[in-house]
Structure formats: C-alpha cells, structure tokens
Design a protein around this motif. Sequence first.
Motif, PDB file in Angstrom:
ATOM      1  N   GLU A  69       0.825  -1.212   0.000  1.00 29.84           N
ATOM      2  CA  GLU A  69       0.000   0.000   0.000  1.00 29.84           C
ATOM      3  C   GLU A  69       0.857   1.259   0.000  1.00 29.84           C
ATOM      4  OE1 GLU A  69      -2.919   0.065   3.115  1.00 29.84           O
ATOM      5  OE2 GLU A  69      -3.684  -1.914   2.556  1.00 29.84           O
ATOM      6  N   LEU A  70       2.036   1.173   0.575  1.00 29.24           N
ATOM      7  CA  LEU A  70       2.953   2.311   0.628  1.00 29.24           C
ATOM      8  C   LEU A  70       3.823   2.404  -0.624  1.00 29.24           C
ATOM      9  CD1 LEU A  70       3.995   1.947   4.351  1.00 29.24           C
ATOM     10  CD2 LEU A  70       2.669   3.832   3.359  1.00 29.24           C
ATOM     11  N   GLY A  71       3.596   1.518  -1.586  1.00 24.02           N
ATOM     12  CA  GLY A  71       4.350   1.565  -2.836  1.00 24.02           C
ATOM     13  C   GLY A  71       5.579   0.682  -2.847  1.00 24.02           C
ATOM     14  N   GLY A  72       5.799  -0.070  -1.785  1.00 25.42           N
ATOM     15  CA  GLY A  72       6.932  -0.975  -1.734  1.00 25.42           C
ATOM     16  C   GLY A  72       6.634  -2.254  -2.496  1.00 25.42           C
ATOM     17  N   ALA A  73       7.645  -3.065  -2.647  1.00 31.49           N
ATOM     18  CA  ALA A  73       7.497  -4.326  -3.377  1.00 31.49           C
ATOM     19  C   ALA A  73       8.111  -5.457  -2.568  1.00 31.49           C
ATOM     20  CB  ALA A  73       8.193  -4.227  -4.728  1.00 31.49           C
ATOM     21  N   ALA A  74       7.548  -6.638  -2.732  1.00 31.74           N
ATOM     22  CA  ALA A  74       8.101  -7.835  -2.101  1.00 31.74           C
ATOM     23  C   ALA A  74       7.996  -8.970  -3.095  1.00 31.74           C
ATOM     24  CB  ALA A  74       7.337  -8.170  -0.826  1.00 31.74           C
ATOM     25  N   ARG A  75       9.049  -9.776  -3.142  1.00 27.41           N
ATOM     26  CA  ARG A  75       9.047 -10.902  -4.064  1.00 27.41           C
ATOM     27  C   ARG A  75       9.907 -12.015  -3.487  1.00 27.41           C
ATOM     28  NH1 ARG A  75      13.945 -11.171  -6.675  1.00 27.41           N
ATOM     29  NH2 ARG A  75      15.140  -9.265  -6.760  1.00 27.41           N
ATOM     30  N   PRO A  76       9.599 -13.247  -3.893  1.00 30.30           N
ATOM     31  CA  PRO A  76      10.447 -14.357  -3.477  1.00 30.30           C
ATOM     32  C   PRO A  76      11.650 -14.455  -4.399  1.00 30.30           C
ATOM     33  CG  PRO A  76       8.625 -15.175  -4.773  1.00 30.30           C
ATOM     34  CD  PRO A  76       8.420 -13.686  -4.632  1.00 30.30           C
ATOM     35  N   GLY A  77      12.664 -15.146  -3.955  1.00 34.69           N
ATOM     36  CA  GLY A  77      13.787 -15.435  -4.836  1.00 34.69           C
ATOM     37  C   GLY A  77      15.104 -14.902  -4.351  1.00 34.69           C
ATOM     38  N   ASN A  78      15.981 -14.688  -5.296  1.00 36.25           N
ATOM     39  CA  ASN A  78      17.330 -14.223  -5.005  1.00 36.25           C
ATOM     40  C   ASN A  78      17.501 -12.794  -5.489  1.00 36.25           C
ATOM     41  OD1 ASN A  78      18.363 -16.674  -3.867  1.00 36.25           O
ATOM     42  ND2 ASN A  78      18.289 -17.534  -5.922  1.00 36.25           N
ATOM     43  N   PHE A  79      18.618 -12.229  -5.198  1.00 41.72           N
ATOM     44  CA  PHE A  79      18.945 -10.904  -5.686  1.00 41.72           C
ATOM     45  C   PHE A  79      20.323 -10.981  -6.334  1.00 41.72           C
ATOM     46  CE2 PHE A  79      21.146 -11.152  -1.759  1.00 41.72           C
ATOM     47  CZ  PHE A  79      22.243 -10.325  -1.873  1.00 41.72           C
TER      48      PHE A  79
END
Length: 95
Positions: A69-79
């Motif tokens: 809701e604050l515009g952030g993102a979350a995702r599974p996996g690696n970076f």
Amino acid sequence: MRHVLVIIHADSEGSCRVAEGLRMSVGMALAGNDVEVVLQGAAASLIDAPDRGLPGARRAREFLGALRELGGAARPGNFSLAEARKANVVIRWGE
C-alpha cells in the motif's frame, strides 16, 4: 528518497524474524524510502502460501499488505549484485 533493498532469509517456520524484518521494512517505507523486499528460502512461502500456523505468519502478511500500500514491493527469490549496487542501502535480515 533512498532505494532500500531488504533481503530476508530467516526461517519462517521456526521464528518471527520474517515478520520483524517486514515490520522494519514498512517503517522505512513510511519514512519515504523506496523499499524492495526479497524473501529467500522458507520466508518466500509467505508471499502466496496459506497460513499454516507459522510463527508470525498473520502479522507478516499484514506487513506485506501495508508495504505494498505504501508503494513498496516484495518478491520471493534471489537478488543479484547488480540490484544491490543500484540500492542506496542493503539490509540482510536473518537468524
């Protein structure tokens, strides 16, 4: 505004550390930062798995919703290291 990359690699089945990392990420987003969270290992199951009674799972999902809701993102996996170089701040949150 800073771009903050948060890598959470705690075990969601054995502790509340994932929820704590997500709570911290929401706080950084509230402070006006661009926050991206990468959930690794067992923590990644919180993105789309049903609540299986994991410690802090309900709170973690609430924090995920607030982050989005604050515009952030979350995702599974690696970076990748290239992603880390683009960020102003990189935080690794684990056990």
